[in-house]
Design a protein around this motif. Structure first.
Motif, PDB file in Angstrom:
ATOM      1  N   GLY A 264     -84.808  -0.619  43.541  1.00  0.00           N
ATOM      2  CA  GLY A 264     -84.459  -2.113  43.893  1.00  0.00           C
ATOM      3  C   GLY A 264     -85.425  -2.953  42.959  1.00  0.00           C
ATOM      4  O   GLY A 264     -85.751  -2.419  41.609  1.00  0.00           O
ATOM      5  N   LEU A 265     -85.853  -4.227  43.446  1.00  0.00           N
ATOM      6  CA  LEU A 265     -86.360  -4.940  42.456  1.00  0.00           C
ATOM      7  C   LEU A 265     -87.928  -4.424  42.126  1.00  0.00           C
ATOM      8  O   LEU A 265     -88.686  -4.821  41.062  1.00  0.00           O
ATOM      9  CB  LEU A 265     -86.774  -6.125  42.891  1.00  0.00           C
ATOM     10  CG  LEU A 265     -85.162  -7.310  42.938  1.00  0.00           C
ATOM     11  CD1 LEU A 265     -85.389  -8.400  43.529  1.00  0.00           C
ATOM     12  CD2 LEU A 265     -84.549  -7.040  41.673  1.00  0.00           C
ATOM     13  N   ALA A 266     -88.389  -3.488  42.905  1.00  0.00           N
ATOM     14  CA  ALA A 266     -89.660  -3.023  42.758  1.00  0.00           C
ATOM     15  C   ALA A 266     -89.780  -2.029  41.409  1.00  0.00           C
ATOM     16  O   ALA A 266     -90.804  -1.990  40.777  1.00  0.00           O
ATOM     17  CB  ALA A 266     -90.195  -2.001  43.768  1.00  0.00           C
ATOM     18  N   GLN A 267     -88.280  -1.712  41.010  1.00  0.00           N
ATOM     19  CA  GLN A 267     -88.420  -0.823  39.784  1.00  0.00           C
ATOM     20  C   GLN A 267     -87.965  -1.842  38.692  1.00  0.00           C
ATOM     21  O   GLN A 267     -87.700  -1.349  37.544  1.00  0.00           O
ATOM     22  CB  GLN A 267     -87.273   0.313  39.878  1.00  0.00           C
ATOM     23  CG  GLN A 267     -87.887   1.686  40.546  1.00  0.00           C
ATOM     24  CD  GLN A 267     -87.729   1.176  42.238  1.00  0.00           C
ATOM     25  OE1 GLN A 267     -86.755   0.373  42.796  1.00  0.00           O
ATOM     26  NE2 GLN A 267     -89.000   1.861  42.656  1.00  0.00           N
ATOM     27  N   LEU A 268     -88.004  -3.148  38.817  1.00  0.00           N
ATOM     28  CA  LEU A 268     -87.628  -4.163  37.713  1.00  0.00           C
ATOM     29  C   LEU A 268     -88.455  -3.809  36.423  1.00  0.00           C
ATOM     30  O   LEU A 268     -88.073  -3.847  35.423  1.00  0.00           O
ATOM     31  CB  LEU A 268     -87.726  -5.406  38.105  1.00  0.00           C
ATOM     32  CG  LEU A 268     -86.972  -6.515  37.230  1.00  0.00           C
ATOM     33  CD1 LEU A 268     -85.507  -6.309  36.903  1.00  0.00           C
ATOM     34  CD2 LEU A 268     -87.027  -8.009  38.084  1.00  0.00           C
TER      35      LEU A 268
END
Length: 403
Positions: A264-268
């Motif tokens: 998700g955006l946490a892994q951006l």
């Protein structure tokens, strides 16, 4: 159009007959040639017979290469012993036999037969008179016999290389099918894990909510109504997650490579670091207050950004891209912009699966996606995703703050 090599492979007998006739004609001419100031050797007919035998030994000699080399070498030695100059015309049958031997056998056999033959022929050409012309008499025959050995060895190596390339291609084709089956298995495992981690969790919560509502239906109708409202949101979320997970079955590709939990955006930041390692500088800008997203929308946002930055890595002229995340009260707007190097940047009407996949991902969660195709220097991907599963974005995408 059939090449000369293919024609020779189709009709070997006819090819050998043409070669024998050509060599026989050249040998007859070579036996009758006389250098300036030299006398013609006696018994020319003997030389013609011997060279004829050497030429006939080549007919069908591809299956008896060693015998052909021995016969043609003996004929060359006999011709030289009769006093004839061992010119390329007289040595031609032996040269052809050496070439075929070098092209069809291993290096050890080639240079063993070739070395002995060269020594015998050069020794015959030099003779017993060690005068000032001995080097010239030795150099010519040696050069003409070593040349077909080298050319035949080169041909053999080239054929071996082509066979190796073909073998690697066939092996790659077999392993590609095996890899495809392995990827299918890994994808099934990933889908099963997603279903367990997301759908099963929501179903357990929904079951608990339904049981609590049934228990409080008569004693506390107000609280029951609130629980049922929450149950509706929970079931909507699980339906969205189920649709997103099962939708992966229709899309195979790099997304199926990992068995790790859905990103998700946490892994951006990790994704941007990968892009930087690939040579693409991404300028990130965030507007509004970032917040936690539902898992399906979070995964969709990540995958769309990933695909858009992949395109930018391929086609950006300045190796830079701009990524903007805009949070509003109801939706998340993602804009990825890069300048294009050529007209190779995929457009909305192109048949590329990347843009189609991004658009289908956005539609699957109730969002929409637009790709610029005006032909301008900048290429832009804009998508709007709802922050709540029950609030879809209209299909006519006009995200705020985007050009």
């Amino acid at each position: 159009m059939v090449s000369l090599e293919e024609y020779a492979q189709r009709y070997p007998r006819l090819t050998d007959a043409v070669i024998v006739l050509a060599l026989l004609g050249g040998a007859v001419i070579g036996a009758n040639l006389v250098g300036p100031g030299e006398s013609r050797p006696q018994d020319v007919w003997v030389a013609n017979v011997v060279t004829g035998i050497a030429c006939l030994a080549l007919f069908g000699a591809r299956k008896r290469l060693r015998s052909a080399v021995v016969v043609t070498a003996v004929c060359a030695v006999v011709t030289g012993s009769l006093g004839f100059v061992l010119s390329p015309l007289l040595l031609a049958p032996l040269m052809v036999a050496l070439y075929w031997l070098a092209a069809a056998t291993d290096s050890r056999t080639t240079w063993a037969y070739g070395g002995v033959t060269t020594v015998l022929v050069v020794g015959t050409a030099v003779g017993v008179d060690l005068d000032a012309m001995v080097a010239l008499r030795a150099f010519g025959p040696a050069l003409w016999l070593l040349l077909p050995l080298a050319m035949g060895s080169g041909t053999r190596l080239r054929h071996a290389w082509l066979e190796a390339v073909q073998a690697r291609a066939e092996h790659a084709e077999r392993t590609r099918e095996e890899e495809a089956r392995l990827r299918v298995t890994e994808e099934r495992m990933r889908i099963a894990r997603d279903l367990h981690d997301v759908v099963a969790h929501h179903m357990a919560v929904a079951n608990a909510q339904a049981g609590t509502a049934a228990h409080l239906l008569e004693s506390d109708p107000k609280l029951t109504k609130k629980i049922l409202t929450d149950l509706q949101a929970t079931t909507s979320t699980v339906m969205l997650e189920l649709r997103d997970t099962v939708g992966v079955l229709r899309h195979s590709g790099p997304d199926a490579d990992s068995l790790e939990p859905a990103p998700g955006l946490a892994q951006l930041p990790d994704l941007l670091e990968v892009c930087r390692s690939a040579g693409l500088t991404v300028n990130l800008a965030t507007e509004g207050e970032p917040r936690d997203l539902p898992p399906g929308i979070d995964l969709t946002a990540y995958r769309i950004i990933q695909e858009a930055l992949t395109n930018a890595t391929k086609y950006s002229a300045s190796a830079t891209a701009a990524l903007r995340l805009r949070y509003s009260s109801t939706r998340l707007t993602i804009t990825v912009t890069n300048d294009t190097r050529t007209d190779e940047q995929p457009r909305r009407g192109s048949a590329g699966y990347g843009i189609i996949g991004m658009r289908e991902r956005a539609h699957a969660v109730g969002g929409d996606l637009r790709v610029s195709d005006s032909g301008a220097a900048d290429f832009e991907v804009v998508t709007a995703l709802p922050l709540h599963p029950h609030a879809p974005v209209p299909r006519s995408l006009t995200p705020q703050g985007t050009p």
